[in-house]
Design an enzyme around this catalytic site. Structure first.
Site, PDB file in Angstrom:
ATOM      1  N   HIS A  59       0.850  -1.192   0.000  1.00 30.53           N
ATOM      2  CA  HIS A  59       0.000   0.000   0.000  1.00 30.53           C
ATOM      3  C   HIS A  59       0.886   1.243   0.000  1.00 30.53           C
ATOM      4  CE1 HIS A  59      -3.869  -2.016   1.768  1.00 30.53           C
ATOM      5  NE2 HIS A  59      -3.409  -2.619   0.698  1.00 30.53           N
ATOM      6  N   GLU A  61       1.049   3.875   1.795  1.00 31.73           N
ATOM      7  CA  GLU A  61       1.596   4.294   3.092  1.00 31.73           C
ATOM      8  C   GLU A  61       2.828   3.479   3.476  1.00 31.73           C
ATOM      9  OE1 GLU A  61      -1.558   3.474   2.316  1.00 31.73           O
ATOM     10  OE2 GLU A  61      -2.949   4.073   3.887  1.00 31.73           O
ATOM     11  N   CYS A  89      -5.910   1.791   6.087  1.00 33.19           N
ATOM     12  CA  CYS A  89      -6.557   0.552   6.514  1.00 33.19           C
ATOM     13  C   CYS A  89      -5.896   0.080   7.825  1.00 33.19           C
ATOM     14  CB  CYS A  89      -6.412  -0.513   5.425  1.00 33.19           C
ATOM     15  SG  CYS A  89      -4.725  -1.113   5.194  1.00 33.19           S
ATOM     16  N   CYS A  92      -2.053  -0.611   7.490  1.00 30.89           N
ATOM     17  CA  CYS A  92      -1.243   0.610   7.423  1.00 30.89           C
ATOM     18  C   CYS A  92      -1.265   1.344   8.764  1.00 30.89           C
ATOM     19  CB  CYS A  92      -1.727   1.500   6.289  1.00 30.89           C
ATOM     20  SG  CYS A  92      -1.386   0.774   4.673  1.00 30.89           S
TER      21      CYS A  92
HETATM   22 ZN   LIG Z   1      -3.386   0.176   3.770  1.00 31.67          ZN
END
Ligand SMILES: [Zn+2]
Length: 168
Positions: A59, A61, A89, A92
């Site tokens: 992801h 991040e 999420c 993360c």
């Molecule tokens: Zn994430």
């Protein structure tokens, strides 16, 4: 919050949006993230690469945090701010916790999987040694539109593919 801080937040979220475009060009969900130090210098950048890298953890991040930690040669990212176009999420949020960043700023809220208040309350539930400052909803509309446009386009493409198949 001072006006200049608001301007800075919008500036870096806008930069994160340009990184989200890089993800989109690769067929990834358009999310971008920027990590800046206490002097507002960019030390890390990331955009979604899960599909391209065959990596469910890739992801925006996570990539920005890894990028920044590599750059400053430290696994703790004290006194940094992470800007991301979409509410993180749970995965993360966990990485953000471990990274020890000082502040998190995000754009659109994610009502399906957001872990910073929309769906889960990760940072409220977690007893932290140091407080993380959080600002959500910066340029939320712009950030949200980028995602909804992407999903709309993808739905249309899938529909077109089905139509093409039925022609055969
Ligand atoms: Zn994430």
């Amino acid at each position: 919050m001072t006006q200049s801080q608001q301007d800075l937040d919008q500036h870096f979220i806008t930069h994160a949006l340009t990184l989200a475009e890089k993800a989109e060009q690769l067929g990834e969900i358009p999310v971008g993230a920027v990590l800046v130090d206490e002097n507002n210098n960019i030390i890390g950048e990331g955009w979604n690469l899960s599909i391209v890298n065959n990596d469910p953890t890739a992801h925006a991040e996570i990539i920005a945090l890894r990028n920044g930690a590599e750059k400053i040669q430290n696994y703790r990212l004290l006194n940094t701010t992470l800007y991301v176009t979409l509410e993180p999420c749970t995965m993360c949020a966990g990485a953000i916790l471990h990274s020890r960043i000082k502040r998190l700023v995000f754009g659109a809220y994610d009502y399906k999987t957001g872990a910073v208040g929309s769906r889960f309350h990760f940072f409220d539930d977690y007893k932290m040694n140091h407080a993380l400052a959080i600002t959500g909803g910066v340029l939320a509309e712009k950030c949200g539109e980028k995602l909804s446009d992407f999903f709309k386009k993808r739905r249309e493409q899938k529909k077109q593919q089905k139509l093409n198949q039925s022609d055969i």
